[in-house]
Motif scaffolding. Sequence first.
Motif, PDB file in Angstrom:
ATOM      1  N   ALA A  48      18.138  -8.545 -12.243  1.00 39.82           N
ATOM      2  CA  ALA A  48      16.976  -8.891 -11.433  1.00 39.82           C
ATOM      3  C   ALA A  48      17.367  -9.054  -9.964  1.00 39.82           C
ATOM      4  O   ALA A  48      16.656  -8.590  -9.065  1.00 39.82           O
ATOM      5  CB  ALA A  48      16.327 -10.164 -11.960  1.00 39.82           C
ATOM      6  N   ALA A  49      18.492  -9.694  -9.717  1.00 45.77           N
ATOM      7  CA  ALA A  49      18.954  -9.858  -8.339  1.00 45.77           C
ATOM      8  C   ALA A  49      19.248  -8.508  -7.698  1.00 45.77           C
ATOM      9  O   ALA A  49      18.958  -8.291  -6.513  1.00 45.77           O
ATOM     10  CB  ALA A  49      20.197 -10.745  -8.293  1.00 45.77           C
ATOM     11  N   GLY A  50      19.794  -7.580  -8.470  1.00 49.81           N
ATOM     12  CA  GLY A  50      20.061  -6.240  -7.956  1.00 49.81           C
ATOM     13  C   GLY A  50      18.791  -5.509  -7.568  1.00 49.81           C
ATOM     14  O   GLY A  50      18.755  -4.808  -6.553  1.00 49.81           O
ATOM     15  N   VAL A  51      17.740  -5.674  -8.356  1.00 47.23           N
ATOM     16  CA  VAL A  51      16.461  -5.037  -8.033  1.00 47.23           C
ATOM     17  C   VAL A  51      15.884  -5.639  -6.752  1.00 47.23           C
ATOM     18  O   VAL A  51      15.418  -4.916  -5.868  1.00 47.23           O
ATOM     19  CB  VAL A  51      15.468  -5.172  -9.206  1.00 47.23           C
ATOM     20  CG1 VAL A  51      14.075  -4.719  -8.800  1.00 47.23           C
ATOM     21  CG2 VAL A  51      15.948  -4.370 -10.407  1.00 47.23           C
ATOM     22  N   VAL A  52      15.937  -6.947  -6.616  1.00 50.10           N
ATOM     23  CA  VAL A  52      15.413  -7.610  -5.416  1.00 50.10           C
ATOM     24  C   VAL A  52      16.219  -7.201  -4.184  1.00 50.10           C
ATOM     25  O   VAL A  52      15.650  -6.892  -3.137  1.00 50.10           O
ATOM     26  CB  VAL A  52      15.394  -9.142  -5.596  1.00 50.10           C
ATOM     27  CG1 VAL A  52      15.069  -9.845  -4.292  1.00 50.10           C
ATOM     28  CG2 VAL A  52      14.398  -9.540  -6.675  1.00 50.10           C
ATOM     29  N   ILE A  53      17.538  -7.151  -4.305  1.00 42.69           N
ATOM     30  CA  ILE A  53      18.383  -6.748  -3.177  1.00 42.69           C
ATOM     31  C   ILE A  53      18.124  -5.291  -2.811  1.00 42.69           C
ATOM     32  O   ILE A  53      18.058  -4.936  -1.626  1.00 42.69           O
ATOM     33  CB  ILE A  53      19.873  -6.987  -3.498  1.00 42.69           C
ATOM     34  CG1 ILE A  53      20.152  -8.495  -3.547  1.00 42.69           C
ATOM     35  CG2 ILE A  53      20.784  -6.302  -2.494  1.00 42.69           C
ATOM     36  CD1 ILE A  53      21.510  -8.855  -4.101  1.00 42.69           C
ATOM     37  N   GLY A  54      17.948  -4.444  -3.821  1.00 41.55           N
ATOM     38  CA  GLY A  54      17.629  -3.039  -3.561  1.00 41.55           C
ATOM     39  C   GLY A  54      16.298  -2.880  -2.850  1.00 41.55           C
ATOM     40  O   GLY A  54      16.168  -2.076  -1.926  1.00 41.55           O
ATOM     41  N   TYR A  55      15.292  -3.648  -3.262  1.00 41.58           N
ATOM     42  CA  TYR A  55      13.993  -3.584  -2.596  1.00 41.58           C
ATOM     43  C   TYR A  55      14.115  -4.087  -1.156  1.00 41.58           C
ATOM     44  O   TYR A  55      13.550  -3.505  -0.237  1.00 41.58           O
ATOM     45  CB  TYR A  55      12.949  -4.403  -3.342  1.00 41.58           C
ATOM     46  CG  TYR A  55      11.629  -4.435  -2.622  1.00 41.58           C
ATOM     47  CD1 TYR A  55      10.808  -3.311  -2.606  1.00 41.58           C
ATOM     48  CD2 TYR A  55      11.215  -5.555  -1.912  1.00 41.58           C
ATOM     49  CE1 TYR A  55       9.605  -3.313  -1.922  1.00 41.58           C
ATOM     50  CE2 TYR A  55      10.016  -5.567  -1.232  1.00 41.58           C
ATOM     51  CZ  TYR A  55       9.220  -4.444  -1.241  1.00 41.58           C
ATOM     52  OH  TYR A  55       8.039  -4.457  -0.560  1.00 41.58           O
ATOM     53  N   LEU A  56      14.861  -5.163  -0.969  1.00 40.68           N
ATOM     54  CA  LEU A  56      15.046  -5.712   0.373  1.00 40.68           C
ATOM     55  C   LEU A  56      15.756  -4.703   1.277  1.00 40.68           C
ATOM     56  O   LEU A  56      15.362  -4.517   2.437  1.00 40.68           O
ATOM     57  CB  LEU A  56      15.854  -7.010   0.290  1.00 40.68           C
ATOM     58  CG  LEU A  56      15.593  -7.995   1.386  1.00 40.68           C
ATOM     59  CD1 LEU A  56      14.383  -8.819   0.990  1.00 40.68           C
ATOM     60  CD2 LEU A  56      16.791  -8.885   1.561  1.00 40.68           C
ATOM     61  N   ALA A  57      16.780  -4.036   0.744  1.00 37.86           N
ATOM     62  CA  ALA A  57      17.501  -3.029   1.522  1.00 37.86           C
ATOM     63  C   ALA A  57      16.577  -1.867   1.873  1.00 37.86           C
ATOM     64  O   ALA A  57      16.584  -1.373   3.002  1.00 37.86           O
ATOM     65  CB  ALA A  57      18.715  -2.525   0.741  1.00 37.86           C
ATOM     66  N   VAL A  62      15.244   1.531   5.138  1.00 36.99           N
ATOM     67  CA  VAL A  62      14.668   2.860   4.972  1.00 36.99           C
ATOM     68  C   VAL A  62      13.231   2.913   5.468  1.00 36.99           C
ATOM     69  O   VAL A  62      12.825   3.886   6.102  1.00 36.99           O
ATOM     70  CB  VAL A  62      14.747   3.304   3.492  1.00 36.99           C
ATOM     71  CG1 VAL A  62      14.075   4.640   3.290  1.00 36.99           C
ATOM     72  CG2 VAL A  62      16.194   3.338   3.035  1.00 36.99           C
ATOM     73  N   ARG A  63      12.464   1.905   5.206  1.00 35.87           N
ATOM     74  CA  ARG A  63      11.046   1.945   5.543  1.00 35.87           C
ATOM     75  C   ARG A  63      10.795   2.105   7.051  1.00 35.87           C
ATOM     76  O   ARG A  63       9.926   2.892   7.436  1.00 35.87           O
ATOM     77  CB  ARG A  63      10.353   0.698   5.003  1.00 35.87           C
ATOM     78  CG  ARG A  63       8.858   0.836   5.075  1.00 35.87           C
ATOM     79  CD  ARG A  63       8.190  -0.067   4.086  1.00 35.87           C
ATOM     80  NE  ARG A  63       6.768   0.218   4.080  1.00 35.87           N
ATOM     81  CZ  ARG A  63       5.846  -0.659   4.372  1.00 35.87           C
ATOM     82  NH1 ARG A  63       6.177  -1.885   4.646  1.00 35.87           N
ATOM     83  NH2 ARG A  63       4.581  -0.318   4.355  1.00 35.87           N
ATOM     84  N   PRO A  64      11.527   1.404   7.929  1.00 30.45           N
ATOM     85  CA  PRO A  64      11.300   1.650   9.368  1.00 30.45           C
ATOM     86  C   PRO A  64      11.609   3.092   9.768  1.00 30.45           C
ATOM     87  O   PRO A  64      10.933   3.666  10.617  1.00 30.45           O
ATOM     88  CB  PRO A  64      12.261   0.679  10.059  1.00 30.45           C
ATOM     89  CG  PRO A  64      12.471  -0.397   9.071  1.00 30.45           C
ATOM     90  CD  PRO A  64      12.413   0.262   7.729  1.00 30.45           C
ATOM     91  N   TRP A  65      12.597   3.692   9.137  1.00 35.16           N
ATOM     92  CA  TRP A  65      12.920   5.080   9.422  1.00 35.16           C
ATOM     93  C   TRP A  65      11.797   6.001   8.954  1.00 35.16           C
ATOM     94  O   TRP A  65      11.470   6.971   9.624  1.00 35.16           O
ATOM     95  CB  TRP A  65      14.233   5.435   8.735  1.00 35.16           C
ATOM     96  CG  TRP A  65      14.624   6.858   8.901  1.00 35.16           C
ATOM     97  CD1 TRP A  65      15.105   7.450  10.032  1.00 35.16           C
ATOM     98  CD2 TRP A  65      14.530   7.880   7.922  1.00 35.16           C
ATOM     99  NE1 TRP A  65      15.327   8.782   9.804  1.00 35.16           N
ATOM    100  CE2 TRP A  65      14.979   9.074   8.500  1.00 35.16           C
ATOM    101  CE3 TRP A  65      14.127   7.906   6.596  1.00 35.16           C
ATOM    102  CZ2 TRP A  65      15.032  10.266   7.821  1.00 35.16           C
ATOM    103  CZ3 TRP A  65      14.179   9.096   5.915  1.00 35.16           C
ATOM    104  CH2 TRP A  65      14.627  10.255   6.517  1.00 35.16           C
TER     105      TRP A  65
END
Length: 72
Positions: A48-57, A62-65
């Motif tokens: 679960a922490a990996g999914v949250v960290i991946g979404y945060l990253a 990526v989203r601003p780009w």
Amino acid sequence: LFHRHLNWLTVILCAGLVGIFNEGNQLILDMIINIQRTVDITDVLTNAAGVVIGYLAFYCLVRPWLKNTSFA
């Protein structure tokens, strides 16, 4: 992911479901074909922490780009 910001409760809920899904499949496979693996709550939490960290990253990097391109 590309058009709007997700609610944090939704992200955390999906992350928990991913962890439970992974560990649930591991438990089922161990009962069916004896893969010699154990199910642990810490694995659920780290998944679960990996999914949250991946979404945060994704959201921070990526989203601003993508906003500067024609995709978003």
